[in-house]
Every structure is written in C-alpha cells, then in structure tokens.
Design a protein around this motif. Structure first.
Motif: not given
Length: 147
Positions: A38-42, A50-65
């Motif tokens: 998975a993407a994200g740093a260990k 731990v691994k970084e995680y960001w959900g699709e609706g998070s600011n980090r994902a930047r999936n505005w569309q």
C-alpha cells in the motif's frame, strides 16, 4: 438493499464481525493500508511500526471531483488522515484473514457467507474476558475467540 460496512475495518476480527452483524460487503481501505504493497510510509514507533493512511475523502487525497458538491468543491473533509498498525506482506496477511474468517464460520456451523450473516448471534462479554482472550463473541450459542 445491500448493507455495506463502511470504514474502520483494520483487524482480522473486524472482517468476521461485519457479516455477523449483517453486512453484505465491507470496505477495506484501512485494512489494506497496513501492508507493504500500500501507499504510505512505514514509520517506527515505540511499539513497532505503523503505516500512514488517508481516506479517499480526506484533504490529503485531494479528490475534489469525486467529493465536490454541485461545483462548489470540497465543502468539508469526509475521510481520515491517520496511521494504521503495520502488517507486513499482503499475500500472507490476506491469506491469514481469509483462513480466520473461514474458521469462524465453520465454528459457528455456517458454510456460506449468507448463512453466516443470517444465523450469527453476537453477545457482549465482560472487560475481563475481553482482556484475557482478545475479542470474544458468541455466535449461534458457540463461544468463539477471534484474534
């Protein structure tokens, strides 16, 4: 109407609990985020990795569309930006999760997921029982420990 267990599944027992509570399917982004592939740093912690995680609706994902609201852009953040416990290789982890789910179903007398969904019964247990043997549930009057 199908029922989705949306969000929060991280550990093996969550995958078994979701259909036991009636879910037809589960969203497993956080579960899969734990693995090497998975993407994200260990990242190292005091207790392991731990691994970084960001959900699709998070600011980090930047999936505005995807989450835009009538051409106004993202009005509020829906997703999570956090960390999940590191779990190693996906092939090994997924095989173990599937084996635990199958074992739980067999222990409860179910041969299929629809049967498991319709016959599973959950029972609350004491904090002491939980601490002594991980997550305890009773399904169809059969105590099962899912760890």
């Amino acid at each position: 109407m199908p029922i989705c267990s949306d969000g929060g599944l991280v550990h093996d027992h969550h995958v078994a609990l979701a259909p036991a509570m009636g879910a037809d399917f589960v969203m497993m982004g956080r579960y899969f985020a734990r693995f090497d592939q998975a993407a994200g740093a260990k990242l190292p912690t005091r207790d392991g990795f731990v691994k970084e995680y960001w959900g699709e609706g998070s600011n980090r994902a930047r999936n505005w569309q995807c989450y835009g609201q009538g051409g106004q852009g993202l009005l509020f953040e829906e997703g999570v930006d956090s960390y999940v416990p590191y779990a190693g290789d996906l092939d090994e982890g997924l095989a173990l999760t599937v084996a635990k789910l199958r074992t739980t179903m067999v222990s409860c007398g179910s041969r299929t997921l629809p049967e498991f969904r319709s016959t599973a019964r959950l029972t609350l247990v004491s904090d002491q029982s939980f601490q002594e043997s991980h997550a305890n549930v009773t399904l169809r009057d059969t105590p099962v420990t899912i760890s």
